[in-house]
Scaffold this motif. Structure first.
Motif, PDB file in Angstrom:
ATOM      1  N   VAL A  37       7.039   1.880  -6.222  1.00 50.29           N
ATOM      2  CA  VAL A  37       6.182   0.860  -6.817  1.00 50.29           C
ATOM      3  C   VAL A  37       6.116   1.012  -8.340  1.00 50.29           C
ATOM      4  O   VAL A  37       6.201   0.051  -9.081  1.00 50.29           O
ATOM      5  CB  VAL A  37       4.760   0.926  -6.217  1.00 50.29           C
ATOM      6  N   MET A  38       5.947   2.246  -8.796  1.00 49.47           N
ATOM      7  CA  MET A  38       5.795   2.524 -10.221  1.00 49.47           C
ATOM      8  C   MET A  38       6.426   3.887 -10.504  1.00 49.47           C
ATOM      9  O   MET A  38       6.145   4.844  -9.792  1.00 49.47           O
ATOM     10  CB  MET A  38       4.304   2.535 -10.583  1.00 49.47           C
ATOM     11  N   PRO A  39       7.256   3.982 -11.527  1.00 54.60           N
ATOM     12  CA  PRO A  39       7.911   5.261 -11.804  1.00 54.60           C
ATOM     13  C   PRO A  39       6.907   6.388 -12.039  1.00 54.60           C
ATOM     14  O   PRO A  39       5.923   6.206 -12.752  1.00 54.60           O
ATOM     15  CB  PRO A  39       8.714   4.996 -13.070  1.00 54.60           C
ATOM     16  N   VAL A  40       7.169   7.517 -11.415  1.00 56.89           N
ATOM     17  CA  VAL A  40       6.383   8.718 -11.668  1.00 56.89           C
ATOM     18  C   VAL A  40       7.188   9.516 -12.674  1.00 56.89           C
ATOM     19  O   VAL A  40       8.275   9.986 -12.358  1.00 56.89           O
ATOM     20  CB  VAL A  40       6.169   9.548 -10.378  1.00 56.89           C
ATOM     21  N   ARG A  41       6.681   9.628 -13.871  1.00 60.07           N
ATOM     22  CA  ARG A  41       7.449  10.282 -14.929  1.00 60.07           C
ATOM     23  C   ARG A  41       7.399  11.795 -14.777  1.00 60.07           C
ATOM     24  O   ARG A  41       8.422  12.434 -14.657  1.00 60.07           O
ATOM     25  CB  ARG A  41       6.931   9.839 -16.282  1.00 60.07           C
ATOM     26  N   HIS A  84      -8.151   6.513   3.863  1.00 57.99           N
ATOM     27  CA  HIS A  84      -9.109   6.195   2.807  1.00 57.99           C
ATOM     28  C   HIS A  84      -9.149   4.707   2.472  1.00 57.99           C
ATOM     29  O   HIS A  84      -9.791   4.311   1.496  1.00 57.99           O
ATOM     30  CB  HIS A  84      -8.789   7.019   1.557  1.00 57.99           C
ATOM     31  N   ARG A  85      -8.477   3.886   3.281  1.00 59.24           N
ATOM     32  CA  ARG A  85      -8.510   2.442   3.056  1.00 59.24           C
ATOM     33  C   ARG A  85      -9.957   1.966   3.118  1.00 59.24           C
ATOM     34  O   ARG A  85     -10.767   2.486   3.884  1.00 59.24           O
ATOM     35  CB  ARG A  85      -7.686   1.688   4.110  1.00 59.24           C
ATOM     36  N   GLY A  86     -10.272   0.992   2.285  1.00 63.53           N
ATOM     37  CA  GLY A  86     -11.637   0.507   2.205  1.00 63.53           C
ATOM     38  C   GLY A  86     -12.416   1.127   1.055  1.00 63.53           C
ATOM     39  O   GLY A  86     -13.527   0.711   0.748  1.00 63.53           O
ATOM     40  N   PRO A 114       0.832  -1.207   0.000  1.00 63.60           N
ATOM     41  CA  PRO A 114       0.000   0.000   0.000  1.00 63.60           C
ATOM     42  C   PRO A 114       0.870   1.262   0.000  1.00 63.60           C
ATOM     43  O   PRO A 114       1.972   1.279   0.527  1.00 63.60           O
ATOM     44  CB  PRO A 114      -0.785  -0.098   1.312  1.00 63.60           C
ATOM     45  N   ILE A 115       0.325   2.289  -0.605  1.00 61.55           N
ATOM     46  CA  ILE A 115       1.005   3.590  -0.646  1.00 61.55           C
ATOM     47  C   ILE A 115       0.620   4.352   0.620  1.00 61.55           C
ATOM     48  O   ILE A 115      -0.563   4.577   0.881  1.00 61.55           O
ATOM     49  CB  ILE A 115       0.584   4.389  -1.893  1.00 61.55           C
ATOM     50  N   ASP A 116       1.610   4.696   1.396  1.00 61.96           N
ATOM     51  CA  ASP A 116       1.379   5.452   2.635  1.00 61.96           C
ATOM     52  C   ASP A 116       1.955   6.849   2.490  1.00 61.96           C
ATOM     53  O   ASP A 116       3.151   7.052   2.695  1.00 61.96           O
ATOM     54  CB  ASP A 116       2.005   4.731   3.828  1.00 61.96           C
ATOM     55  N   VAL A 117       1.109   7.766   2.112  1.00 64.24           N
ATOM     56  CA  VAL A 117       1.508   9.158   1.956  1.00 64.24           C
ATOM     57  C   VAL A 117       0.663   9.998   2.899  1.00 64.24           C
ATOM     58  O   VAL A 117      -0.555   9.844   2.954  1.00 64.24           O
ATOM     59  CB  VAL A 117       1.331   9.644   0.501  1.00 64.24           C
ATOM     60  N   GLY A 159      -5.185   0.181  -0.746  1.00 66.48           N
ATOM     61  CA  GLY A 159      -4.235   1.274  -0.893  1.00 66.48           C
ATOM     62  C   GLY A 159      -3.083   0.973  -1.833  1.00 66.48           C
ATOM     63  O   GLY A 159      -2.106   1.715  -1.884  1.00 66.48           O
ATOM     64  N   ARG A 160      -3.196  -0.088  -2.626  1.00 63.30           N
ATOM     65  CA  ARG A 160      -2.136  -0.470  -3.561  1.00 63.30           C
ATOM     66  C   ARG A 160      -2.422   0.121  -4.943  1.00 63.30           C
ATOM     67  O   ARG A 160      -3.575   0.260  -5.335  1.00 63.30           O
ATOM     68  CB  ARG A 160      -2.050  -1.988  -3.667  1.00 63.30           C
ATOM     69  N   ILE A 161      -1.364   0.434  -5.688  1.00 56.85           N
ATOM     70  CA  ILE A 161      -1.559   0.959  -7.035  1.00 56.85           C
ATOM     71  C   ILE A 161      -2.150  -0.144  -7.907  1.00 56.85           C
ATOM     72  O   ILE A 161      -1.551  -1.195  -8.100  1.00 56.85           O
ATOM     73  CB  ILE A 161      -0.241   1.467  -7.648  1.00 56.85           C
ATOM     74  N   ALA A 162      -3.343   0.117  -8.422  1.00 59.56           N
ATOM     75  CA  ALA A 162      -4.036  -0.817  -9.308  1.00 59.56           C
ATOM     76  C   ALA A 162      -3.916  -0.378 -10.764  1.00 59.56           C
ATOM     77  O   ALA A 162      -3.982  -1.203 -11.670  1.00 59.56           O
ATOM     78  CB  ALA A 162      -5.501  -0.925  -8.917  1.00 59.56           C
ATOM     79  N   ALA A 163      -3.758   0.922 -10.984  1.00 60.23           N
ATOM     80  CA  ALA A 163      -3.658   1.453 -12.344  1.00 60.23           C
ATOM     81  C   ALA A 163      -3.009   2.829 -12.302  1.00 60.23           C
ATOM     82  O   ALA A 163      -3.029   3.503 -11.267  1.00 60.23           O
ATOM     83  CB  ALA A 163      -5.039   1.544 -12.985  1.00 60.23           C
ATOM     84  N   ALA A 164      -2.454   3.220 -13.432  1.00 59.84           N
ATOM     85  CA  ALA A 164      -1.876   4.554 -13.574  1.00 59.84           C
ATOM     86  C   ALA A 164      -2.149   5.054 -14.980  1.00 59.84           C
ATOM     87  O   ALA A 164      -2.150   4.278 -15.938  1.00 59.84           O
ATOM     88  CB  ALA A 164      -0.380   4.529 -13.302  1.00 59.84           C
ATOM     89  N   ILE A 165      -2.399   6.334 -15.073  1.00 63.18           N
ATOM     90  CA  ILE A 165      -2.554   7.000 -16.368  1.00 63.18           C
ATOM     91  C   ILE A 165      -1.435   8.022 -16.439  1.00 63.18           C
ATOM     92  O   ILE A 165      -1.368   8.945 -15.630  1.00 63.18           O
ATOM     93  CB  ILE A 165      -3.936   7.664 -16.504  1.00 63.18           C
ATOM     94  N   PHE A 166      -0.548   7.833 -17.414  1.00 66.68           N
ATOM     95  CA  PHE A 166       0.610   8.713 -17.575  1.00 66.68           C
ATOM     96  C   PHE A 166       0.309   9.739 -18.653  1.00 66.68           C
ATOM     97  O   PHE A 166       0.219   9.421 -19.826  1.00 66.68           O
ATOM     98  CB  PHE A 166       1.852   7.894 -17.936  1.00 66.68           C
ATOM     99  N   GLY A 167       0.156  10.982 -18.236  1.00 65.64           N
ATOM    100  CA  GLY A 167      -0.238  12.062 -19.125  1.00 65.64           C
ATOM    101  C   GLY A 167      -1.660  12.471 -18.812  1.00 65.64           C
ATOM    102  O   GLY A 167      -2.293  11.948 -17.898  1.00 65.64           O
TER     103      GLY A 167
END
Length: 188
Positions: free
Chosen positions: A143-147, A65-67, A47-50, A159-167
């Protein structure tokens, strides 16, 4: 040591500018095309803990926001593609209000006042973590590069990254579909 290397890589990427759907010629920006990357549930990382302060100094924690599915949009008021996609993000946030929480991460801003003016101009209905040093992005980069911005992450209910949209978002429907897919898989 790994965290220091990630920080240096992140700083290098973020200092090149924001993304553009058209390319940028000789401006030195990293071009992103709005592509969607989805991660199967069995392959998701931790999970991402920010945690950070919003534009008014109130604490925001992704763990709170978990759940629920959470959409995290990385943006800056100085970023043209971020400006272009904001109406679509507002529309998606309204359509998904009963199914997902939205949180922004405002990076590389010279002043919180610039970010606040952006939020007012576009009637952004969700809070943003004010992160002028881009340090909150380290958790995502592990977890995943932030470009570069805009980048939109969809976190599952754990809280885990399930998807990313780059752009910039390709469409409101794209984000709505991704969130609905993630919500459906984590509901069962």
């Amino acid at each position: 040591m790994r965290r220091a290397a990630l920080l240096l890589a992140l700083v290098a990427l973020l200092t090149t500018g924001c993304s553009s759907l058209e390319g940028t010629g000789d401006k030195g920006y990293i071009s992103q095309d709005g592509s969607v990357t989805q991660i199967p549930a069995a392959e998701r990382d931790k999970p991402i803990d920010v945690t950070g302060d919003d534009l008014d100094g109130n604490e925001i924690s992704l763990a709170d926001h978990r759940g629920r599915v959470v959409v995290v949009n990385v943006w800056g008021s100085w970023c043209g593609p971020c400006v272009a996609e904001q109406p679509d993000l507002v529309d998606a946030a309204e359509q998904l209000a009963d199914r997902a929480d939205f949180i922004g991460v405002n990076i590389r801003e010279t002043s919180a006042d610039n970010a606040k003016a952006f939020v007012r101009s576009y009637d952004v209905p969700y809070p943003s973590i004010y992160d002028p040093g881009s340090l909150a992005l380290l958790s995502f980069s592990e977890v995943m590069p932030v470009r570069s911005p805009p980048t939109t992450f969809v976190l599952d209910k754990q809280g885990r990254i399930a998807a990313a949209i780059f752009g910039a978002l390709p469409s409101v429907g794209t984000l709505v579909d991704v969130v609905e897919d993630v919500e459906a898989e984590t509901s069962g």
